[in-house]
Structure formats: C-alpha cells, structure tokens
Design an enzyme around this catalytic site. Structure first.
Site, mmCIF file in Angstrom:
data_model
loop_
_atom_site.group_PDB
_atom_site.id
_atom_site.type_symbol
_atom_site.label_atom_id
_atom_site.label_comp_id
_atom_site.label_asym_id
_atom_site.label_seq_id
_atom_site.Cartn_x
_atom_site.Cartn_y
_atom_site.Cartn_z
ATOM 1 C CB THR A 1 -5.039 -4.321 -5.930
ATOM 2 O OG1 THR A 1 -6.295 -4.895 -5.632
ATOM 3 C CG2 THR A 1 -4.466 -5.144 -7.326
ATOM 4 C CE1 TYR B 1 -6.512 -1.729 -10.234
ATOM 5 C CE2 TYR B 1 -7.544 -3.268 -8.849
ATOM 6 C CZ TYR B 1 -6.640 -2.259 -9.125
ATOM 7 O OH TYR B 1 -5.920 -1.864 -7.734
#
Ligand code: UDP
Length: 329
Positions: free
Chosen positions: A117, A142
């Site tokens: 990501t 995350y």
C-alpha cells in the site's frame, strides 16, 4: 497455466484478480477466512475457507496442492481501525503473513505477489509524486504492518528462499465493468462508494473531510486506480515471477497508481455528472491521519510490468462503480 493460491481472494481486489487470473487461463485456489470477504464474490477457482494464521490447515493445503505461486491479499485494511486495535492488525497482517511464508518455505513454494500500500510512505505532502525509493514512514499500524511484511519478503529473498513482488496500491476503486462484483466493505469508509451512496439516497449527504489542505481547492488529492487495472497488474506480476524464476531470490516493489491525482471536490463533481443526480455536500474538519496528497510515480510499473492503467480515468471509474453500486441493497 499455473496453479495459484490466493489468500484473501474473496475481498475487493482479490476477487477481481481471481476473475482476471481465470480469464488468463490459470488454476486458482482462493483461501479466505471471510472476516471481510464474501464467498459469493469468488467467481472462479476453488474456494477454501481458512485463516492465514492456521499453520496446520496451510500445511495440508500446500501438501495436497501443487502450488506454483501465491498472490497474498489477506489483511485487515482500515487505517483508522488499526490505530484503535494495533495488535489485531499486527497479528493478522504480520503474524499471518509470517505463517503463510513459513508454509511456503516448508513446501518450497517460491513465488509471491504481495498486496502492499501507499500507506508505507506515510505523510509526504512535500512531494508531488511518490516514487518507490523514498523513505518509508508509515503513520499508522496498518502502514507499519504492510511495511513489516515487505521487509520480511526482502530479507527472505536475500537468503534465496523466495521471489517476491510487492504491489503498493494507491486508492483502489471501481468495479468489474460487467457488474458481477464490486466493492462491499462493511462499514464503508471509502470516498467513491460513499459519494455514490449519497447519489442513490442511501446516505443523506457526503461529507468533505477538510477544506484547508495546501491543495488548489483545499481538499485532499488522491490517485484513484480502477480495480480491474489493479487485477491485470497482479496477473502480469505473477506471470513475470513464473516466466523468469530467479534461483538466487528476488524482491521488488512497485507503485500501482496512475501518476494523476484528483481532489475530493473533483471526484464529487464528476460523480454528479456521471449519475445525473445532485446531492448534498457538507464541509467538515479534517479526518485525523489523512495526508493532503498521495499520488504515485507510476513509471516503474509501466516499465517493469509493461502495464498501463486503462480504466482509471475518473469518468470510466465512476461509471463502472455506479453500474454496480446503484443496484446494491
Ligand atoms: N473522504 C471524504 N469524505 C468521506 C470519505 C473520505 O472527504 O466521507 C476523503 C478522505 O479524507 C481522503 C479521500 O477522501 O482525503 C480518500 O479517502 P478514502 O477513505 O477513500 O481513502 P484513503 O485515501 O483514506 O485510503
């Protein structure tokens, strides 16, 4: 044709990749614990319900099936949730990936494409485009969890054990153009589905989180990429690993974006045009942790995978998403 294991294949990007893999003639095993995925989104291959934390189940799976490669999507993805429950994220995303990698190593499966990501880069409003080499400074658990797994892949590749490609997604959006599957997060927090829910009257309005960013119209800029373009990139990546196997191990990371950003206001205005519906827009304060601008330098993936985004212009992306979403309950 290769046999590809797809942990997390019942989720948004996973399920679209499964369709693309099947259209490319591959044999697919989807492995998903359905914590966020939907079994009815798996439109090809064999589905097995299971967790990447379950080493015994993975052991049996790798023993029974001759797996050529893994495309690993299984992860929790809500950055805000990760701040509230960091250990849940580290357990699932980091310990789960480690368990999967151990099973691969045990059964001598060397090829892995990993869902990473843009969150690995953190808050880099100082840069126009984010290239792969910039310092990784995630700002939430995350992003940290994804970067930790990338480090594991890199270090395992150094020992020669695996060949890995990490694909760093910018803002995944869109839907299968034939309307078979689409984005179904619960609860939904992403901008485009929320805007379209405002258009179809499922929400009273859309809120703009922050109008005082250092961007031309004051709202955040993101690089939206169509899920079908993402899916094609995964097929290219896994085929590259299979076609050019390295005996000494390899690790590479690539941005998946378009190098083109749109502001929240631009997305809202385009959605009003595509749907033909006017809906209420409310300006609110910033959402904590949101960088002002995240746009990929997408030149590496174009060169290395011979890949270009094809459906990620804002209009096509919104039209495809609307075709799926307008019929959702
Ligand atoms: N956003 C917004 N209103 C919403 C949801 C999101 O203004 O109801 C903004 C958010 O602040 C960010 C952009 O839209 O700047 C994209 O947010 P999203 O959650 O879709 O993706 P993220 O970039 O956070 O991964």
């Amino acid at each position: 044709m290769a046999r590809i294991l797809v942990p997390g294949g019942a989720g948004f990007i996973g399920s679209h990749t499964v369709l693309a893999l099947s259209e490319a003639g591959h044999d697919i095993i989807v492995y998903d614990d359905l914590s966020n995925g939907h079994a009815d989104s798996v439109l090809a291959g064999t589905f097995i319900e299971g967790s990447i934390l379950d080493s015994a189940k993975l052991d049996v799976l790798f023993k029974e099936q001759a797996i050529d490669a893994v495309i690993h999507f299984a992860a929790f993805i809500e950055a805000g949730e990760s701040v509230k429950s960091p250990m849940t994220f580290y357990k699932n995303n980091v310990a789960g990936s480690l368990t999967l990698l151990q099973a691969m190593a045990k059964h001598n499966v060397r090829n892995i494409v990993f869902s990473s990501t843009a969150a690995v880069y953190g808050q880099r409003d100082d840069l126009d485009l984010l290239s792969e080499e910039i310092t990784k400074q995630p700002i939430n658990p995350y992003g940290h969890s994804k970067w930790m797994v990338e480090c594991m892949l890199r270090d395992m590749a150094t020992t020669g054990a695996i060949n890995a490609i990490a694909l760093r997604y910018f803002n995944a959006a869109g839907s299968d153009p034939e309307g078979r599957i689409g984005e179904r997060h619960e609860p939904e927090t992403h901008l485009i589905p929320l805007i379209l829910d405002a258009a179809r009257g499922k929400r009273p309005n859309i809120k703009i989180f922050g109008t005082d960013y250092a961007t031309p119209d004051g709202t955040c800029i993101r690089d939206y990429i169509h899920v079908v373009d993402l899916a094609r990139a995964h097929v290219r990546a896994v085929e590259l690993l299979l076609e050019r196997p390295s005996k000494t191990g390899s690790y590479d990371a690539m941005n998946l974006g378009t190098s083109q950003g749109y502001s929240v206001r631009e997305v809202i205005d385009a959605a009003k045009q595509v749907t033909g519906i006017d809906f209420e827009v409310i300006e609110e304060g910033r959402r904590p942790g949101d960088p002002g601008k995240l746009v990929a330098d997408a030149s590496k993936v174009a060169a290395d995978l011979n890949w270009q985004a094809e459906r990620s212009d804002l209009r096509t992306l919104l039209e495809d998403t609307w075709a799926f979403r307008r019929n959702l309950d």
